[in-house]
Design an enzyme around this catalytic site. Structure first.
Site, PDB file in Angstrom:
ATOM      1  N   CYS A 328       0.835  -1.199   0.000  1.00 30.11           N
ATOM      2  CA  CYS A 328       0.000   0.000   0.000  1.00 30.11           C
ATOM      3  C   CYS A 328       0.875   1.257   0.000  1.00 30.11           C
ATOM      4  CB  CYS A 328      -0.970  -0.030   1.177  1.00 30.11           C
ATOM      5  SG  CYS A 328      -2.390   1.068   0.968  1.00 30.11           S
ATOM      6  N   HIS A 427      -3.462  -5.688   1.111  1.00 28.18           N
ATOM      7  CA  HIS A 427      -3.273  -5.990   2.529  1.00 28.18           C
ATOM      8  C   HIS A 427      -3.648  -7.451   2.761  1.00 28.18           C
ATOM      9  CE1 HIS A 427      -2.545  -1.887   3.850  1.00 28.18           C
ATOM     10  NE2 HIS A 427      -3.571  -1.491   3.114  1.00 28.18           N
TER      11      HIS A 427
END
Length: 487
Positions: A328, A427
Site C-alpha cells: 500500500c 493488505h
C-alpha cells in the site's frame, strides 16, 4: 433479538479486544449466535468487509471468532488518525471526511445515534452481542462525549465486565479507582471484574481479591493468565509487546513509520519467522527481508523516511539482492514519484520516492478504494516465478492511483527487473501460504538454508477460548446475559 454483554477497561491496552474475541468464541461454542460490536474505534488498522465497508480489524477478528461475517454495523464509527489532531472519520464503513477533534465532538450526538441504530440492527440477527468499550471507562474529562463506554451500556441496559491489566502494575487501584470515578447510578452497571494478563500462581494475589470485592461490591469473575498467543492486534502500542521465538532463522525488518497502518499484515509472518519493527531513527542492520508497510499519510511518512538513514539502507540492501516488499503506502514510496494535488499533504507537491520500482503514484481526488480482491500472480523473478498463475487474496484500502507496465498480480502491484523488489496494494497478502512460502523460501536459499514449511497449529481462537474459559466464572457471566430481557 439479542442480549448484551459489555466489556470495558480501566485504560487502553488492558486486553479488552482479546477478551471479547475469546468470549465470542466461547459463547459460539455454547450454541449462541454471537456478534461483536464497538461503537467507536480509533485505529489505523482496518478490514474491508464483503460489501466494501471499512471497519476496525479487531471487530473483524472478533467476528471470525464468533463465526460471523464482518459487517459495517459491528464498528459504525472508525477514527483513523492522520496526525495534527486530525482523523479520517469512517461512518458505517464509508469515509465521511477528515475532522479535527473539536469538529468531531460537535457531531457526537449524531454519532451516538448512528452507533445505537447500528447496534439495534445487528441485534435483529444474533442472540448475544459482545460490546467492547474504548480506552478507559471513567475518562471524566470526556464522559459527556463518550459513545463507547458507560453511556452506551446505560443506553442499552447492558451488564458490564470491567477489565484491569495486572502486567503493568496497579491493577487493584485501577479497578477500584475506575468504579469510584463513575457516577453512582452508573456504578451499578458494573457486574464483574476481570484481572487480565496474570503471570504466576493466582493464590499469590492473597487477600487482595477479597478486599477489592469488599471495597467495590463487585465480584471478581476471572483472573486470566498471560497467554502469548498471536491473535491479530488492534493498536500500534502492541508492536512493543513480547514476541514468541521465531521458528525460522529469517530476519524480517518492517519499517515502523510514524503513521504506520495495518501492521497486522505481518502477524502471519510473526508465527513463522523473526519479525522486528525498525523506527526511522534506528538502523535496519542486515535483515533477510525488508518490508515497507502501509501508511495513513504516504506523503508525510515518505518525507520522514527520506530524511532518515533508513532510506539509503533500504536502497543499499535492495542493490545487494535482499527482497524489499512494499504494501500500500510502502508500495507507493518504492516508486519514482508521489504526485500530490493536496489530498495527502494539504499543499500540492511532488515528492521523489526511493526509485526502486518504475511507478508513479498520483493523489488527485479524495476517493478511497476499499474492496476485497483476488488476483493472479503474473510477475516473474525469484520471488514470484514459482507461484506464477496461482491466486492470492487480500483487501485494498488506499487513496491514489499507481500505474505500472510490470504488474505483479494481474492489474495490481509491480515487480522490479531483478524480481526481488515488489510492491502491492493487497493488505493481508502474507495470509496467502503460497506467497509467504515463496518469499521465505527465497530468503532461506540466500542464506544456504532449506525452507521447511512449519506444521499447522491448532486454531488460535479455540486455544484462546480454552485459556480464558478455564480462568473465568463462565456460569456467572452467562447468568448476566440470560437475566436480561431480550431487546
Amino acid at each position: 433479538m439479542a442480549r448484551y454483554l459489555t466489556v470495558l477497561g480501566t485504560q487502553s491496552h488492558v486486553g479488552k479486544s482479546i477478551l471479547v474475541t475469546a468470549l465470542c468464541r466461547i459463547l459460539k461454542r455454547r450454541g449462541y449466535r454471537v456478534a461483536p460490536f464497538k461503537a467507536q474505534n480509533m485505529s489505523n488498522n482496518s478490514w474491508i468487509t464483503a460489501d466494501g465497508s471499512e471497519i476496525g480489524i479487531a471487530q473483524a477478528i472478533q467476528a471470525f471468532a464468533a463465526g460471523a461475517e464482518p459487517r459495517a454495523e459491528m464498528n459504525p464509527v472508525l477514527l483513523k488518525p492522520k496526525g495534527n489532531m486530525t482523523s479520517q472519520v469512517v461512518v458505517l464503513g464509508k469515509p465521511l471526511g477528515d475532522r479535527v477533534v473539536g469538529q468531531y465532538y460537535e457531531s457526537i450526538e449524531s454519532m451516538m445515534a448512528i452507533a445505537l441504530n447500528a447496534l439495534y440492527k445487528l441485534s435483529e440477527d444474533y442472540d448475544v452481542i459482545v460490546v467492547e468499550g474504548a480506552g478507559g471507562a471513567a475518562e471524566i474529562n470526556l464522559y459527556d462525549r463518550d459513545i463507547a463506554n458507560i453511556p452506551l451500556a446505560r443506553a442499552i441496559h447492558s451488564p458490564v465486565l470491567l477489565v484491569g491489566d495486572i502486567e503493568r502494575g496497579g491493577v487493584f487501584a485501577s479497578l477500584y479507582g475506575t468504579i469510584a470515578l463513575l457516577p453512582p447510578g452508573d456504578r451499578e452497571l458494573v457486574k464483574g471484574l476481570i484481572i487480565n494478563k496474570f503471570c504466576g500462581d493466582p493464590s499469590l494475589l492473597g487477600s487482595g481479591v477479597g478486599e477489592l470485592e469488599k471495597l467495590t461490591g463487585v465480584p471478581v469473575m476471572g483472573i486470566v493468565p498471560y497467554s502469548g498467543l498471536r491473535i491479530p492486534s488492534e493498536d500500534s502500542v502492541s508492536l512493543g509487546d513480547k514476541k514468541p521465538e521465531g521458528l525460522l532463522d529469517v530476519d524480517i525488518a518492517v519499517v515502523r513509520f510514524p503513521l504506520i497502518s495495518n501492521f497486522t499484515d505481518f502477524e502471519a509472518l510473526e508465527r513463522i519467522a523473526r519479525v522486528r519493527y525498525v523506527s526511522l531513527d534506528d538502523s535496519l542492520g542486515r535483515p533477510d527481508i525488508v518490508i515497507l508497510p502501509g501508511s495513513k499519510n504516504t506523503v508525510s511518512d515518505l518525507k520522514m523516511l527520506k530524511n532518515s538513514p533508513l532510506a539509503s539502507e533500504i536502497c543499499s540492501l535492495a542493490s545487494d539482492g535482499v527482497p524489499v516488499i512494499g504494501i500500500c503506502g510502502g508500495y507507493q514510496m518504492l516508486g519514482r514519484q508521489v504526485v500530490d494535488s493536496g489530498i495527502e499533504g494539504g499543499m500540492p507537491e511532488t515528492i521523489d520516492g526511493l526509485g526502486l520500482l518504475p511507478v508513479t503514484t498520483v493523489f488527485d481526488r479524495y476517493e478511497k478504494c476499499t474492496c476485497q480482491s483476488t488476483k493472479t500472480v503474473t510477475g516473474a523473478g525469484p520471488l514470484l516465478a514459482g507461484i506464477r498463475g496461482s491466486a492470492v487474496t487480500g483487501y485494498e484500502i488506499h487513496m491514489g492511483q499507481t500505474r505500472t507496465d510490470s504488474p505483479a498480480f494481474g492489474d495490481d502491484g509491480c515487480v522490479s527487473d531483478s524480481g526481488t523488489i515488489l510492491g502491492t496494494y493487497l493488505h493481508g497478502i502474507f495470509n496467502n501460504a503460497s506467497f509467504t512460502d515463496a518469499v521465505l523460501k527465497y530468503a532461506c536459499e540466500r542464506k544456504g538454508l532449506r525452507y521447511v514449511r512449519p506444521e499447522g497449529v491448532r486454531d488460535p481462537y479455540d486455544e484462546l477460548a480454552d485459556i480464558v474459559e478455564s480462568a473465568i466464572d463462565l456460569d456467572a457471566i452467562i447468568r448476566l446475559i440470560e437475566s436480561q430481557d431480550k431487546v
